[in-house]
Design a protein around this motif. Structure first.
Motif, PDB file in Angstrom:
ATOM      1  N   VAL A 171       0.837  -1.206   0.000  1.00  0.00           N
ATOM      2  CA  VAL A 171       0.000   0.000   0.000  1.00  0.00           C
ATOM      3  C   VAL A 171       0.869   1.251   0.000  1.00  0.00           C
ATOM      4  O   VAL A 171       0.598   2.206  -0.735  1.00  0.00           O
ATOM      5  CB  VAL A 171      -0.955  -0.011   1.210  1.00  0.00           C
ATOM      6  N   ALA A 172       1.928   1.272   0.815  1.00  0.00           N
ATOM      7  CA  ALA A 172       2.794   2.449   0.858  1.00  0.00           C
ATOM      8  C   ALA A 172       3.445   2.702  -0.498  1.00  0.00           C
ATOM      9  O   ALA A 172       3.627   3.855  -0.917  1.00  0.00           O
ATOM     10  CB  ALA A 172       3.865   2.270   1.932  1.00  0.00           C
ATOM     11  N   HIS A 173       3.796   1.636  -1.203  1.00  0.00           N
ATOM     12  CA  HIS A 173       4.383   1.801  -2.534  1.00  0.00           C
ATOM     13  C   HIS A 173       3.401   2.464  -3.492  1.00  0.00           C
ATOM     14  O   HIS A 173       3.749   3.408  -4.219  1.00  0.00           O
ATOM     15  CB  HIS A 173       4.804   0.433  -3.070  1.00  0.00           C
ATOM     16  N   VAL A 278      10.001  -4.093  -4.334  1.00  0.00           N
ATOM     17  CA  VAL A 278       9.030  -3.027  -4.020  1.00  0.00           C
ATOM     18  C   VAL A 278       9.602  -2.066  -2.990  1.00  0.00           C
ATOM     19  O   VAL A 278       9.517  -0.833  -3.138  1.00  0.00           O
ATOM     20  CB  VAL A 278       7.702  -3.635  -3.523  1.00  0.00           C
ATOM     21  N   GLU A 279      10.199  -2.603  -1.934  1.00  0.00           N
ATOM     22  CA  GLU A 279      10.764  -1.746  -0.890  1.00  0.00           C
ATOM     23  C   GLU A 279      11.905  -0.901  -1.440  1.00  0.00           C
ATOM     24  O   GLU A 279      12.022   0.289  -1.127  1.00  0.00           O
ATOM     25  CB  GLU A 279      11.255  -2.615   0.268  1.00  0.00           C
ATOM     26  N   ALA A 280      12.771  -1.493  -2.278  1.00  0.00           N
ATOM     27  CA  ALA A 280      13.892  -0.739  -2.844  1.00  0.00           C
ATOM     28  C   ALA A 280      13.400   0.393  -3.740  1.00  0.00           C
ATOM     29  O   ALA A 280      13.899   1.530  -3.661  1.00  0.00           O
ATOM     30  CB  ALA A 280      14.797  -1.685  -3.627  1.00  0.00           C
ATOM     31  N   LEU A 281      12.409   0.108  -4.585  1.00  0.00           N
ATOM     32  CA  LEU A 281      11.882   1.149  -5.477  1.00  0.00           C
ATOM     33  C   LEU A 281      11.162   2.237  -4.683  1.00  0.00           C
ATOM     34  O   LEU A 281      11.243   3.428  -5.020  1.00  0.00           O
ATOM     35  CB  LEU A 281      10.942   0.525  -6.500  1.00  0.00           C
ATOM     36  N   THR A 282      10.447   1.833  -3.638  1.00  0.00           N
ATOM     37  CA  THR A 282       9.771   2.825  -2.801  1.00  0.00           C
ATOM     38  C   THR A 282      10.777   3.749  -2.129  1.00  0.00           C
ATOM     39  O   THR A 282      10.566   4.970  -2.046  1.00  0.00           O
ATOM     40  CB  THR A 282       8.903   2.126  -1.745  1.00  0.00           C
ATOM     41  N   ASN A 283      11.883   3.194  -1.655  1.00  0.00           N
ATOM     42  CA  ASN A 283      12.919   4.023  -1.034  1.00  0.00           C
ATOM     43  C   ASN A 283      13.570   4.963  -2.045  1.00  0.00           C
ATOM     44  O   ASN A 283      13.904   6.102  -1.712  1.00  0.00           O
ATOM     45  CB  ASN A 283      13.975   3.135  -0.387  1.00  0.00           C
ATOM     46  N   GLY A 353      27.842   8.392  -5.271  1.00  0.00           N
ATOM     47  CA  GLY A 353      26.619   8.936  -4.683  1.00  0.00           C
ATOM     48  C   GLY A 353      25.396   8.084  -4.896  1.00  0.00           C
ATOM     49  O   GLY A 353      24.285   8.507  -4.563  1.00  0.00           O
ATOM     50  N   GLY A 354      25.555   6.898  -5.465  1.00  0.00           N
ATOM     51  CA  GLY A 354      24.404   6.026  -5.677  1.00  0.00           C
ATOM     52  C   GLY A 354      24.090   5.181  -4.457  1.00  0.00           C
ATOM     53  O   GLY A 354      24.703   5.302  -3.393  1.00  0.00           O
ATOM     54  N   TRP A 355      23.135   4.299  -4.624  1.00  0.00           N
ATOM     55  CA  TRP A 355      22.695   3.441  -3.525  1.00  0.00           C
ATOM     56  C   TRP A 355      22.396   2.063  -4.090  1.00  0.00           C
ATOM     57  O   TRP A 355      21.915   1.933  -5.228  1.00  0.00           O
ATOM     58  CB  TRP A 355      21.449   4.023  -2.866  1.00  0.00           C
TER      59      TRP A 355
END
Length: 370
Positions: A171-173, A278-283, A353-355
């Motif tokens: 849902v947060a995504h 999903v969590e990585a893209l949301t971040n 500077g990436g993640w």
């Protein structure tokens, strides 16, 4: 003098029996909903009945009178011992057990007459056995109830944790995508209405996806056999996820998913991989919205599958008002999930500077083709 008052002696001998029996009747002769509450209040009446039993056992002038009542009284006291041990609060239980056990163990001593000390000890030890059995039976039932309550509490806690994870992961995504699209539509509405319409369509799609995730979560609370319950998303939904992510902002999303990955990852591991992406893209959307590229790469090996999600621009500091994720949400929960599956998960700076988020999930043997 006592010969003329034989009935009085018998009445005194029967008094503890009537008191103990009346206590049991008082506890159970009530509506079923109130029985459990009354059973928890039997400690003090049991202590009073035990005290009466001790007094009548040693104060009556003729011990032989009323021995039949004493046997019945002992049986009722054993029942009360088991019930009190099962239901009474610990503080009241410690006050009721000693006199009740003594009353059961010592009642035959006056009947033994002038027996030796060793005989008296043997008699008391023999009658301690049924008292210990009654206490053990009540303690066993009490322990079983505590275990059941603990199991129910753990199940409810796990269910709430799963609910919070589903709401956070899915849902947060979708809501983050809605926010991004709404911001984009606000800026282009005046100059390019067609782009605003497209943004509204994507907002509608993300909203429906969020509603579907909430429906799935609610259905999960009704049990695994609830009608209409859909399985959690897996690897097959990743292309659509990356497409929607790229369309919702300025970040270009790329997916490298070899076909072998879907064969070597179990359904549970595939669902975990989807959650991780999903969590990585949301971040990325929250902390690096100005990133130009996000790459999701699956690399199968002989025993595992490595998942890498990278973006070419580091995450910006989170706003001060943003609450830090705690246990049960976000990367900490996904790390625990990956470890439970036998894998690992880590995240940190990457390049200039990436993640980068890296997860390794164990692979199963691929299916052999006939």
């Amino acid at each position: 003098m006592w010969e003329s008052t034989g009935p009085a002696v018998l009445a005194l001998g029967a008094l503890p029996t009537f008191a103990a029996t009346g206590t049991v009747v008082w506890a159970v002769a009530r509506p079923r909903a109130a029985i459990r509450q009354r059973l928890g209040r039997l400690a003090r009446p049991t202590a009073v009945c035990a005290a009466l039993s001790l007094v009548t056992s040693f104060a009556l002038p003729e011990p032989g009178h009323g021995s039949g009542w004493k046997l019945a009284e002992t049986a009722v006291l054993l029942l009360l011992l088991a019930v009190v041990t099962r239901w009474s609060p610990p503080r009241e239980l410690t006050a009721a057990l000693p006199p009740a056990v003594l009353a059961v163990a010592l009642w035959p001593l006056p009947l033994a007459g002038g027996g030796s000390f060793l005989e008296s000890v043997g008699i008391a030890a023999f009658w301690l056995l049924p008292a210990a059995a009654a206490v053990a039976a009540g303690a066993h039932l009490r322990r079983q109830d505590l275990r059941r309550r603990s199991a129910v509490a753990e199940a409810r806690s796990a269910q709430r944790l799963q609910l919070s994870r589903d709401l956070h992961d899915f849902v947060a995504h979708d809501i983050s995508g809605i926010v991004v699209q709404a911001q984009a539509a606000r800026f282009v509405a005046a100059t390019d209405p067609s782009q605003a319409v497209l943004a509204l369509e994507r907002i509608e799609k993300a909203g429906l996806s969020a509603l579907a995730a909430m429906d799935r979560t609610v259905q999960m609370l009704h049990g695994p056999e609830a009608p209409g319950t859909e399985p959690l998303p897996g690897l097959s939904q990743l292309p659509v996820l990356l497409e929607d992510f790229g369309a919702a902002g300025t970040t270009e999303a790329q997916l490298d998913l070899p076909p072998l990955v879907t064969e070597v990852l179990s359904r549970e591991a595939g669902s975990a991989a989807y959650r991780i992406v999903v969590e990585a893209l949301t971040n990325i959307r929250r902390h690096a919205p100005d990133a130009s590229r996000a790459t999701v790469t699956f690399t199968p090996t002989a025993t595992s599958v490595e998942i890498r999600v990278t973006n070419d621009r580091g995450a910006r500091p989170a706003p001060a008002r943003r609450r830090v994720s705690r246990g049960g949400l976000g990367l900490p929960a996904l790390t625990e999930h990956a470890q439970a599956l036998g894998g690992t998960l880590s995240a940190g700076p990457h390049g200039e500077g990436g993640w980068q988020l890296t997860a390794v999930l164990p692979a199963t043997s691929p299916k052999e083709t006939p």
